[in-house]
Design an enzyme around this catalytic site. Structure first.
Site, PDB file in Angstrom:
ATOM      1  N   ASN A   1       0.830  -1.205   0.000  1.00 29.24           N
ATOM      2  CA  ASN A   1       0.000   0.000   0.000  1.00 29.24           C
ATOM      3  C   ASN A   1       0.866   1.257   0.000  1.00 29.24           C
ATOM      4  O   ASN A   1       2.023   1.219  -0.399  1.00 29.24           O
ATOM      5  CB  ASN A   1      -0.998  -0.024   1.158  1.00 29.24           C
ATOM      6  CG  ASN A   1      -2.387   0.414   0.731  1.00 29.24           C
ATOM      7  OD1 ASN A   1      -2.562   1.511   0.218  1.00 29.24           O
ATOM      8  ND2 ASN A   1      -3.365  -0.450   0.945  1.00 29.24           N
ATOM      9  N   ARG A   2       0.330   2.368   0.484  1.00 35.01           N
ATOM     10  CA  ARG A   2       0.968   3.670   0.301  1.00 35.01           C
ATOM     11  C   ARG A   2       1.733   4.146   1.529  1.00 35.01           C
ATOM     12  O   ARG A   2       1.277   3.964   2.661  1.00 35.01           O
ATOM     13  CB  ARG A   2      -0.097   4.716  -0.073  1.00 35.01           C
ATOM     14  CG  ARG A   2      -0.694   4.491  -1.457  1.00 35.01           C
ATOM     15  CD  ARG A   2      -2.066   5.120  -1.563  1.00 35.01           C
ATOM     16  NE  ARG A   2      -2.598   5.014  -2.913  1.00 35.01           N
ATOM     17  CZ  ARG A   2      -3.129   3.907  -3.419  1.00 35.01           C
ATOM     18  NH1 ARG A   2      -3.187   2.795  -2.697  1.00 35.01           N
ATOM     19  NH2 ARG A   2      -3.598   3.887  -4.655  1.00 35.01           N
TER      20      ARG A   2
ATOM     21  N   HIS B   1       3.251   0.039  -2.701  1.00 42.35           N
ATOM     22  CA  HIS B   1       3.638  -1.376  -2.802  1.00 42.35           C
ATOM     23  C   HIS B   1       5.152  -1.563  -2.880  1.00 42.35           C
ATOM     24  O   HIS B   1       5.652  -2.377  -3.675  1.00 42.35           O
ATOM     25  CB  HIS B   1       2.958  -2.028  -3.997  1.00 42.35           C
ATOM     26  CG  HIS B   1       1.479  -2.211  -3.838  1.00 42.35           C
ATOM     27  ND1 HIS B   1       0.859  -2.350  -2.608  1.00 42.35           N
ATOM     28  CD2 HIS B   1       0.479  -2.282  -4.768  1.00 42.35           C
ATOM     29  CE1 HIS B   1      -0.447  -2.508  -2.779  1.00 42.35           C
ATOM     30  NE2 HIS B   1      -0.705  -2.459  -4.069  1.00 42.35           N
TER      31      HIS B   1
ATOM     32  N   HIS C   1      -1.921 -10.146  -3.531  1.00 45.13           N
ATOM     33  CA  HIS C   1      -2.652  -9.181  -4.348  1.00 45.13           C
ATOM     34  C   HIS C   1      -3.447  -9.839  -5.477  1.00 45.13           C
ATOM     35  O   HIS C   1      -3.524  -9.306  -6.581  1.00 45.13           O
ATOM     36  CB  HIS C   1      -1.681  -8.160  -4.929  1.00 45.13           C
ATOM     37  CG  HIS C   1      -2.273  -6.809  -5.215  1.00 45.13           C
ATOM     38  ND1 HIS C   1      -3.063  -6.565  -6.309  1.00 45.13           N
ATOM     39  CD2 HIS C   1      -2.200  -5.641  -4.546  1.00 45.13           C
ATOM     40  CE1 HIS C   1      -3.422  -5.290  -6.327  1.00 45.13           C
ATOM     41  NE2 HIS C   1      -2.913  -4.704  -5.254  1.00 45.13           N
ATOM     42  N   SER C   2      -4.079 -10.975  -5.196  1.00 42.08           N
ATOM     43  CA  SER C   2      -4.938 -11.584  -6.218  1.00 42.08           C
ATOM     44  C   SER C   2      -6.225 -10.795  -6.382  1.00 42.08           C
ATOM     45  O   SER C   2      -6.767 -10.233  -5.426  1.00 42.08           O
ATOM     46  CB  SER C   2      -5.277 -13.029  -5.841  1.00 42.08           C
ATOM     47  OG  SER C   2      -4.189 -13.881  -6.075  1.00 42.08           O
ATOM     48  N   TYR C   3      -6.705 -10.762  -7.623  1.00 39.82           N
ATOM     49  CA  TYR C   3      -8.013 -10.201  -7.957  1.00 39.82           C
ATOM     50  C   TYR C   3      -8.961 -11.378  -8.139  1.00 39.82           C
ATOM     51  O   TYR C   3      -8.838 -12.144  -9.092  1.00 39.82           O
ATOM     52  CB  TYR C   3      -7.954  -9.396  -9.246  1.00 39.82           C
ATOM     53  CG  TYR C   3      -7.260  -8.068  -9.153  1.00 39.82           C
ATOM     54  CD1 TYR C   3      -7.972  -6.868  -9.235  1.00 39.82           C
ATOM     55  CD2 TYR C   3      -5.874  -7.990  -9.003  1.00 39.82           C
ATOM     56  CE1 TYR C   3      -7.325  -5.638  -9.169  1.00 39.82           C
ATOM     57  CE2 TYR C   3      -5.214  -6.767  -8.934  1.00 39.82           C
ATOM     58  CZ  TYR C   3      -5.950  -5.596  -9.025  1.00 39.82           C
ATOM     59  OH  TYR C   3      -5.306  -4.387  -8.955  1.00 39.82           O
TER      60      TYR C   3
ATOM     61  N   GLU D   1      -6.657  -7.611   0.384  1.00 38.16           N
ATOM     62  CA  GLU D   1      -5.244  -7.561   0.750  1.00 38.16           C
ATOM     63  C   GLU D   1      -5.123  -7.435   2.269  1.00 38.16           C
ATOM     64  O   GLU D   1      -5.100  -6.336   2.808  1.00 38.16           O
ATOM     65  CB  GLU D   1      -4.577  -6.372   0.066  1.00 38.16           C
ATOM     66  CG  GLU D   1      -4.753  -6.333  -1.442  1.00 38.16           C
ATOM     67  CD  GLU D   1      -4.522  -4.947  -2.002  1.00 38.16           C
ATOM     68  OE1 GLU D   1      -3.409  -4.401  -1.820  1.00 38.16           O
ATOM     69  OE2 GLU D   1      -5.468  -4.380  -2.583  1.00 38.16           O
TER      70      GLU D   1
ATOM     71  N   GLN E   1      -7.272  -4.293   2.902  1.00 47.71           N
ATOM     72  CA  GLN E   1      -7.609  -3.327   1.860  1.00 47.71           C
ATOM     73  C   GLN E   1      -8.564  -4.029   0.899  1.00 47.71           C
ATOM     74  O   GLN E   1      -8.173  -4.950   0.182  1.00 47.71           O
ATOM     75  CB  GLN E   1      -6.352  -2.864   1.116  1.00 47.71           C
ATOM     76  CG  GLN E   1      -6.601  -1.752   0.111  1.00 47.71           C
ATOM     77  CD  GLN E   1      -6.718  -0.375   0.758  1.00 47.71           C
ATOM     78  OE1 GLN E   1      -6.265  -0.179   1.876  1.00 47.71           O
ATOM     79  NE2 GLN E   1      -7.318   0.577   0.062  1.00 47.71           N
TER      80      GLN E   1
END
Length: 374
Positions: free
Chosen positions: A107-108, A132, A205-207, A336, A308
């Protein structure tokens, strides 16, 4: 009324999904390792793991990426439930980190900067903020080996992130183990040690799209055990305030159809870090997802304090993925599990600081089943 049940054996179906036209270097009843190309002289593999129920997990040592996850529905039809690509070349091109292992810090990080012991570390950034970990881990070639334990078979990935990489301090020695369990779950264990104080926050980070990736995600039902979220600014970076979800369109404390409020939200849809209730570092179920048409379910267990939830708002509508399917916004969603974004800059958030002599260890389990209506 519904009842959740585990998926029964349909082992024969895995025969239809074995990769073709690639040289197999290691083969067993449940495990294949195929040469998939080279990056800077390093061998890239595509691994295929199949359990006795016919569930198939495919991964590559490039980026520690899950490339495919084949799961049966309530009618016995097996479909891929994660977004991704058919070949290595597409993963080397810009993409939304499909299926990747993310680090050093997921993340940020605001303004690509944090302070440890009065030392200010300026990180290289891939946007206004460092996101990331500047994509270090998801573009790395990981050392990989097959493992087997009481849960099932899997892959253990290893990567050494050297001191100063993208501005992060410390030599960070990382192991990430993915196991396809006998009970139709993907169990991920993240481990790391350092020789200098540093920040670590790893995630997967799978969609996902439990309908099979050709439909949008709107009909999925999701419930997250989180009464609060981290308030964000216009850059989707936490302000440091932990606020209640009550009264907001992103309240997911009760099972909610993703499509119900998605078009009311800023940033094109869900893009919030949810703060789990009663965080105590123990592994427990905190998220439930149901896709009614297929009957597929996914329960998420984790040791992390938050997740997330991202509904794939910025997926390019011209992006072509596996099987020639054209993706687009809301083609998949990410869960996430992680420490909170921008944690290095907020002392009121659970700490991401890792010191020499300590061991970072976090887990997530994506547990698949079926819901049958009657």
């Amino acid at each position: 009324m519904h009842k959740v049940v585990k998926v029964f054996a349909i082992s024969f179906l895995c025969l239809f999904f074995s990769c073709k036209d690639t040289k197999k270097t290691t083969v067993s009843n449940t495990f294949q390792a195929e040469k998939w190309g080279h990056i800077n002289g390093k061998q890239i593999y595509l691994y295929t793991l199949t359990n006795a129920n016919g569930m198939v997990l495919k991964m590559t040592n490039y980026g520690g990426i899950i490339t495919s996850l084949l799961v049966p529905d309530q009618f016995g039809k097996v479909e891929d439930v994660v977004l991704g690509f058919d070949n290595l070349k597409q993963y080397l091109e810009p993409n939304p980190c499909f299926g990747a292992t993310i680090g050093r810090v997921a993340n940020r990080i605001r303004n690509s900067q944090f302070k440890i012991d009065s030392i200010v570390y300026n990180l290289e950034s891939n946007s206004k903020h460092c996101s990331h970990g500047n994509n270090e881990f998801d573009r790395a070639v990981w050392h990989s080996e097959k493992i087997e334990n009481e849960e099932g078979e899997g892959i253990k990935f290893h990567y050494l992130s050297k001191d100063g990489t993208y501005g992060f301090p410390g030599n960070l020695d990382v192991y990430v183990t993915y196991t396809l369990t006998k009970n139709n779950a993907v169990h991920v264990i993240f481990e790391a040690t350092t020789d200098k104080n540093t920040h670590v926050n790893l995630t997967q980070h799978s969609y996902f799209n439990l309908a099979g990736t050709q439909a949008k995600i709107y009909d999925h039902l999701i419930k997250i055990d989180a009464d609060n979220y981290t308030e964000i600014d216009e850059d989707i970076v936490p302000t440091g305030i932990i606020a209640s979800v009550n009264g907001h369109d992103w309240d997911l404390t009760k099972s909610t159809r993703i499509g119900k409020n998605i078009k009311k939200l800023n940033n094109g849809g869900y893009h919030y870090n949810y703060v789990f209730n009663n965080y105590d570092t123990k592994l427990k179920k905190l998220i439930e997802v149901i896709e009614p048409k297929s009957g597929r379910t996914m329960d998420v267990y984790t040791t992390q304090p938050g997740v997330q939830f991202y509904s794939g708002n910025a997926i390019d509508s011209m992006l072509v993925g596996k099987y020639g399917v054209k993706y687009g916004p809301h083609s998949g969603f990410c869960l996430e599990t992680q420490h909170f974004p921008n944690s290095p800059n907020h002392s009121n958030f659970p700490s991401t600081l890792l010191k020499p002599g300590e061991k970072y260890k976090e887990e997530v389990i994506y547990d698949f089943g079926l819901v049958k209506h009657y």
